[in-house]
Motif scaffolding. Structure first.
Motif, PDB file in Angstrom:
ATOM      1  N   ASP A   1       0.814  -1.219   0.000  1.00 15.57           N
ATOM      2  CA  ASP A   1       0.000   0.000   0.000  1.00 15.57           C
ATOM      3  C   ASP A   1       0.847   1.268   0.000  1.00 15.57           C
ATOM      4  N   SER A   2       2.124   1.150  -0.340  1.00 18.36           N
ATOM      5  CA  SER A   2       3.028   2.293  -0.255  1.00 18.36           C
ATOM      6  C   SER A   2       2.654   3.420  -1.193  1.00 18.36           C
ATOM      7  N   VAL A   3       2.439   3.095  -2.465  1.00 18.28           N
ATOM      8  CA  VAL A   3       2.128   4.135  -3.446  1.00 18.28           C
ATOM      9  C   VAL A   3       0.825   4.829  -3.077  1.00 18.28           C
ATOM     10  N   GLU A   4      -0.169   4.054  -2.691  1.00 22.34           N
ATOM     11  CA  GLU A   4      -1.467   4.630  -2.328  1.00 22.34           C
ATOM     12  C   GLU A   4      -1.326   5.612  -1.176  1.00 22.34           C
ATOM     13  N   ALA A   5      -0.623   5.218  -0.137  1.00 21.81           N
ATOM     14  CA  ALA A   5      -0.470   6.085   1.034  1.00 21.81           C
ATOM     15  C   ALA A   5       0.261   7.371   0.677  1.00 21.81           C
TER      16      ALA A   5
ATOM     17  N   MET B   1      -1.369  11.308   0.516  1.00 25.41           N
ATOM     18  CA  MET B   1      -0.820  12.398   1.323  1.00 25.41           C
ATOM     19  C   MET B   1      -0.376  13.553   0.439  1.00 25.41           C
ATOM     20  N   ALA B   2       0.232  13.249  -0.701  1.00 25.10           N
ATOM     21  CA  ALA B   2       0.671  14.311  -1.616  1.00 25.10           C
ATOM     22  C   ALA B   2      -0.509  15.153  -2.077  1.00 25.10           C
TER      23      ALA B   2
ATOM     24  N   ALA C   1       1.644  18.609  -1.597  1.00 25.18           N
ATOM     25  CA  ALA C   1       3.086  18.556  -1.369  1.00 25.18           C
ATOM     26  C   ALA C   1       3.845  18.329  -2.674  1.00 25.18           C
ATOM     27  N   ASP C   2       4.998  18.960  -2.780  1.00 22.34           N
ATOM     28  CA  ASP C   2       5.893  18.707  -3.909  1.00 22.34           C
ATOM     29  C   ASP C   2       6.653  17.404  -3.717  1.00 22.34           C
ATOM     30  N   VAL C   3       6.926  17.068  -2.456  1.00 19.05           N
ATOM     31  CA  VAL C   3       7.650  15.838  -2.135  1.00 19.05           C
ATOM     32  C   VAL C   3       7.010  15.201  -0.907  1.00 19.05           C
ATOM     33  N   VAL C   4       6.860  13.882  -0.952  1.00 17.51           N
ATOM     34  CA  VAL C   4       6.444  13.119   0.223  1.00 17.51           C
ATOM     35  C   VAL C   4       7.594  12.187   0.583  1.00 17.51           C
TER      36      VAL C   4
ATOM     37  N   VAL D   1       6.853  20.028   1.897  1.00 17.42           N
ATOM     38  CA  VAL D   1       7.413  18.676   2.014  1.00 17.42           C
ATOM     39  C   VAL D   1       6.608  17.929   3.068  1.00 17.42           C
ATOM     40  N   ALA D   2       6.053  16.788   2.700  1.00 17.69           N
ATOM     41  CA  ALA D   2       5.239  16.005   3.627  1.00 17.69           C
ATOM     42  C   ALA D   2       6.048  14.832   4.165  1.00 17.69           C
ATOM     43  N   LEU D   3       6.009  14.649   5.477  1.00 19.20           N
ATOM     44  CA  LEU D   3       6.667  13.526   6.133  1.00 19.20           C
ATOM     45  C   LEU D   3       5.599  12.501   6.505  1.00 19.20           C
ATOM     46  N   LEU D   4       5.745  11.283   6.016  1.00 21.24           N
ATOM     47  CA  LEU D   4       4.761  10.222   6.223  1.00 21.24           C
ATOM     48  C   LEU D   4       5.335   9.184   7.181  1.00 21.24           C
ATOM     49  N   ALA D   5       4.759   9.079   8.361  1.00 21.15           N
ATOM     50  CA  ALA D   5       5.234   8.136   9.382  1.00 21.15           C
ATOM     51  C   ALA D   5       4.697   6.744   9.082  1.00 21.15           C
TER      52      ALA D   5
END
Length: 392
Positions: free
Chosen positions: A143-147, A151-152, A157-160, A254-258
């Motif tokens: 599910d990495s791409v979806e998450a 969020m982007a 966000a320009d970068v996640v 820039v988004a940080l995804l935990a």
């Protein structure tokens, strides 16, 4: 011409890691069972197309696991671009077999020019609204791409940036958690420049230095990426760190995804350092020195360079890549660089046995200090290499 299908590698194994079901099935049986074969690539306003770029060089026995993880993604509008960087083994047969089965897979074949050039070739061919980079011997959680896309889009966000785990074997038995994003949040440009950006220069108050540098745990908005990307560096060591160092200051958000999104597997350049890469390490730090006017950041970077010199050479000594006979070669490379002199002058207090010998150009004493108490490390290193080779 009919290409033979890739053999199921570490396939047919189920394993659960951090709540993510991983099934490494053969490319045909598993994909057919899900009805995903020949899945058309179509982007809709609700489901933007994501381009995943994979540089590949001589990975005939390992790339299938990577591709299977991409074909398992819960986000279906994917464009997978494989850049065959002059492989000399049967990698081309494996890649073409996958491309023949899946319309969303494209293979670009080029003469060997290094991973940096391969990624740029993929960027030029990408059509997605977002772009991701994956190394051909690594993998994504399902599910990495979806998450990351969600969020982007939500945060504009320009970068996640996602988190990652490191697997030292194909089963995930030997693993460790390297990422350190404690909670999801979005950082505006000014806050990033004031607080986070110094992490690239050894002043990492957030503990995210290795997370910043990797291109492979990030989702980039393609329009932003193409406008912000620098010229190819030509480096073979930490080229992704230099890339992001130049890209990040231009990002508005820039988004940080935990969340663990990436499986980084032991190997590649960082798992197989050689003395020939020592030049690239020196070039990396030298170029970074020209990217900031702040004296405190420069001093911190020079200290980081000294630490890297020691750890780099120690790793080579433990692995057998650096011998007493070759130590003068390493010392000569340093003496020919201006950053070495700058670092020694900026940090006179760094003068233990190793650096004291290096300062007076005593390569024999320096190697002796470097090799002190390394016998057990060498035994452990070689034993680990044997075990990992068996379980891979």
């Amino acid at each position: 011409m009919a290409y033979p299908l890739p053999r199921p590698g570490p396939c047919s194994l189920f394993y659960l890691q951090a709540g993510h079901p991983f099934m490494a099935a053969g490319p045909c049986d598993f994909i057919c069972s899900l009805g995903l074969m020949h899945h058309p690539v179509q982007a809709t306003p609700d489901a933007p197309l994501v381009s995943i770029i994979i540089p590949v060089y001589n990975l005939e026995t390992r790339v299938s696991s990577c591709l299977d993880s991409l074909l398992r993604q819960t986000w279906s509008p994917l464009e997978i671009i494989l850049v065959n960087d002059g492989s000399t083994d049967r990698t081309a047969h494996v890649l073409n077999a996958y491309a023949a089965l899946h319309r969303n897979i494209t293979v670009i074949t080029r003469d060997n020019a290094g991973v940096d050039a391969a990624r740029y070739a993929g960027m030029d061919a990408a059509a997605g609204e977002y772009v991701m980079f994956v190394d051909g011997d690594d993998a994504l959680f399902p599910d990495s791409v979806e998450a990351m896309v969600q969020m982007a889009a939500r945060e504009r966000a320009d970068v996640v940036i996602g988190d990652y785990v490191r697997y030292l074997d194909r089963f995930g038995i030997f693993r460790r958690k390297d990422g350190c994003i404690t909670h999801s949040r979005t950082v505006e440009r000014e806050e990033f420049r004031a607080s986070y950006y110094s992490g690239f220069f050894g002043m990492d108050r957030h503990g995210l230095f290795y997370t910043y540098g990797k291109m492979c745990i990030k989702l980039y908005r393609r329009e932003f990426l193409l406008s912000a990307r620098p010229s190819p560096s030509g480096l073979r060591y930490a080229e992704d760190q230099l890339f992001n160092l130049q890209v990040f200051p231009r990002a508005e958000r820039v988004a940080l995804l935990a969340k663990d999104v990436y499986v980084y597997k032991f190997g590649g350049v960082t798992g197989n350092l050689t003395l020939s890469l020592f030049d690239d390490m020196i070039r990396l730090h030298s170029r970074k020195m020209g990217m900031t006017d702040r004296e405190d950041w420069k001093k911190s970077e020079l200290r980081a360079f000294l630490n890297n010199v020691r750890s780099f050479l120690a790793t080579l000594a433990v692995s057998g890549q650096l011998t007493a006979r070759r130590m003068p070669e390493a010392l000569q490379k340093l003496n020919e660089s201006s950053i070495w002199r700058q670092a020694l002058e900026a940090h006179p207090g760094v003068d233990d046995g190793f650096f004291s010998a290096m300062r007076r150009n005593d390569h024999a004493a320096a190697y002796q200090e470097l090799s002190r108490n390394t016998f057990l490390k060498k035994v452990s290193y070689r034993l680990r290499r044997i075990i990992l080779k068996l379980v891979r």
